[in-house]
Design a protein around this motif. Sequence first.
Motif, short mmCIF file in Angstrom:
data_model
loop_
_atom_site.label_atom_id
_atom_site.label_comp_id
_atom_site.label_asym_id
_atom_site.label_seq_id
_atom_site.Cartn_x
_atom_site.Cartn_y
_atom_site.Cartn_z
N ALA A 6 7.60 -2.94 8.15
CA ALA A 6 8.03 -1.60 7.80
C ALA A 6 7.99 -0.73 9.03
CB ALA A 6 7.11 -1.02 6.71
N THR A 7 8.61 0.40 8.97
CA THR A 7 8.61 1.30 10.11
C THR A 7 7.21 1.86 10.31
OG1 THR A 7 10.89 1.90 9.68
CG2 THR A 7 9.61 3.39 11.06
N THR A 8 6.72 1.80 11.54
CA THR A 8 5.38 2.29 11.84
C THR A 8 5.42 3.81 12.02
OG1 THR A 8 4.81 0.24 12.91
CG2 THR A 8 3.48 2.12 13.46
N GLY A 36 -3.93 2.10 -1.68
CA GLY A 36 -3.34 1.03 -0.86
C GLY A 36 -4.38 0.15 -0.23
N GLY A 37 -4.21 -0.14 1.04
CA GLY A 37 -5.14 -1.04 1.72
C GLY A 37 -4.86 -1.08 3.20
N ILE A 86 -1.80 0.97 4.86
CA ILE A 86 -0.69 1.05 3.92
C ILE A 86 -1.10 2.07 2.86
CG2 ILE A 86 0.80 -0.18 2.33
CD1 ILE A 86 1.11 -1.17 5.14
N PRO A 87 -0.63 3.32 2.94
CA PRO A 87 -1.12 4.37 2.03
C PRO A 87 -0.88 4.04 0.56
CG PRO A 87 0.17 5.31 3.84
CD PRO A 87 0.38 3.84 3.88
N ALA A 91 5.11 2.17 1.04
CA ALA A 91 5.08 3.24 2.04
C ALA A 91 5.05 2.67 3.44
CB ALA A 91 3.86 4.13 1.81
N PRO A 92 5.56 3.42 4.43
CA PRO A 92 5.49 2.95 5.82
C PRO A 92 4.03 2.77 6.24
CG PRO A 92 7.00 4.81 5.63
CD PRO A 92 6.27 4.71 4.32
N ARG A 93 3.78 1.76 7.00
CA ARG A 93 2.41 1.53 7.48
C ARG A 93 2.10 2.49 8.61
NH1 ARG A 93 3.78 -4.43 9.94
NH2 ARG A 93 4.80 -3.76 11.86
N GLN A 94 0.83 2.83 8.74
CA GLN A 94 0.37 3.79 9.74
C GLN A 94 -0.71 3.14 10.60
OE1 GLN A 94 -1.00 7.22 7.58
NE2 GLN A 94 0.98 7.62 6.64
N ARG A 95 -0.49 3.09 11.88
CA ARG A 95 -1.46 2.48 12.77
C ARG A 95 -2.70 3.38 12.88
NH1 ARG A 95 0.07 0.02 18.69
NH2 ARG A 95 -1.75 -1.35 18.91
#
Length: 273
Positions: A6-8, A36-37, A86-87, A91-95
Motif C-alpha cells: 500500500a502507499t506509505t 488495526g495492527g 496499519i490503522p 488503510a495506507p500503512r504508516q511507517r
Amino acid sequence: MTTGQATTTMTDLRTDCTADADGRLTFTLRAPSAAGGLLLRLRPEKGEPEKVLRTLDLEPAADGRPCAVLEPEPALAEGRWDVYLIPEPGAPRQRLRPGLRDLRTLVDGHLRERPSPVAVRVPYVTKDGYLGLRAWLRTAHAEVEGVHVTDRSMTVRARLHGAAFGEAPAVRLRVRGGGGTERTVEPVTDKDGRGFSFTVDYGELAADAGPGKRVWDLFIAVDGETSVRIGRLLDDVAERKNVFVLPAAVIGGAEVRPFYTVDNDLSVRADRA
C-alpha cells in the motif's frame, strides 16, 4: 488486516520498544488508542518487490495504550525489517518512528548459550529516522568476545553458539572474491568445546596484499568441514561498522586493519598503495 503493498504515509507516530532476554519484542504505541495492527516488512534488495511480511495484532497494554508483541518464534529471516502501523483494514500503512528503546537485556546477550538456529533481532534507528529491526538467522555463530590488536598481529577471543568443536578445528581466512584463496590458523580451544582464541599474523596478510584492497573474511571450521562465520551479533548494537573502529598497522608497505562488516561479521582488510 491487509498485508499487501500500500502507499506509505509519512507520520510522526512513535512506538516504544522493549526487548526481553528470550528475544521477545514488545511495541507500545505513543497514542491513546489504535485499531488495526503492526506490519513488519523485510526490506527487499534494490529494484526487487517486497516478499516477506509479518503482521502483529494490537491489544491494550496495562496503561491502555495499544501494544503488539513479536514472539521469539517463528524467527525473523535475516535482514533489515521496517515497522509500519496499519490503522485499520484497507488503510495506507504508516511507517513508525522510534520512541524509547529499552534494550538492556540485550547488552550481555553473548553470555547466554544460544541453540541452533541462532536467531537475533535488534531494534535500531534507520538513517532516515524510522524504527527498524536488524535480524540474523544462522545455523551456528561464533561470537567475538574480544579483539586485542598490536602493530604485528591481532588476537581474537570468541565462542561458538549452536555448534561445538569436533576434530581438527581451524580458523580460515578467505579472500573475498579471491577464487578460493585461503589461509589457515590453528585455534586454541577451551575444554568445553565452544570457547576458542587465535592469533593472525599481519605480516602474512601484508605479503599477500597486491595493489588496491584485499579483504579477508574470518570463519571457524568446527570439524574440518562445517565453517561458521566469526562476528559479533549478540548484544544491543545493530550496526557495528562505524561504531567499533579497530586500529590499523602498517607492515611491509601495506596497511592492515580488522573491521566489522555491514553484517557485524569480522574481517581484515589489507591495502597497498
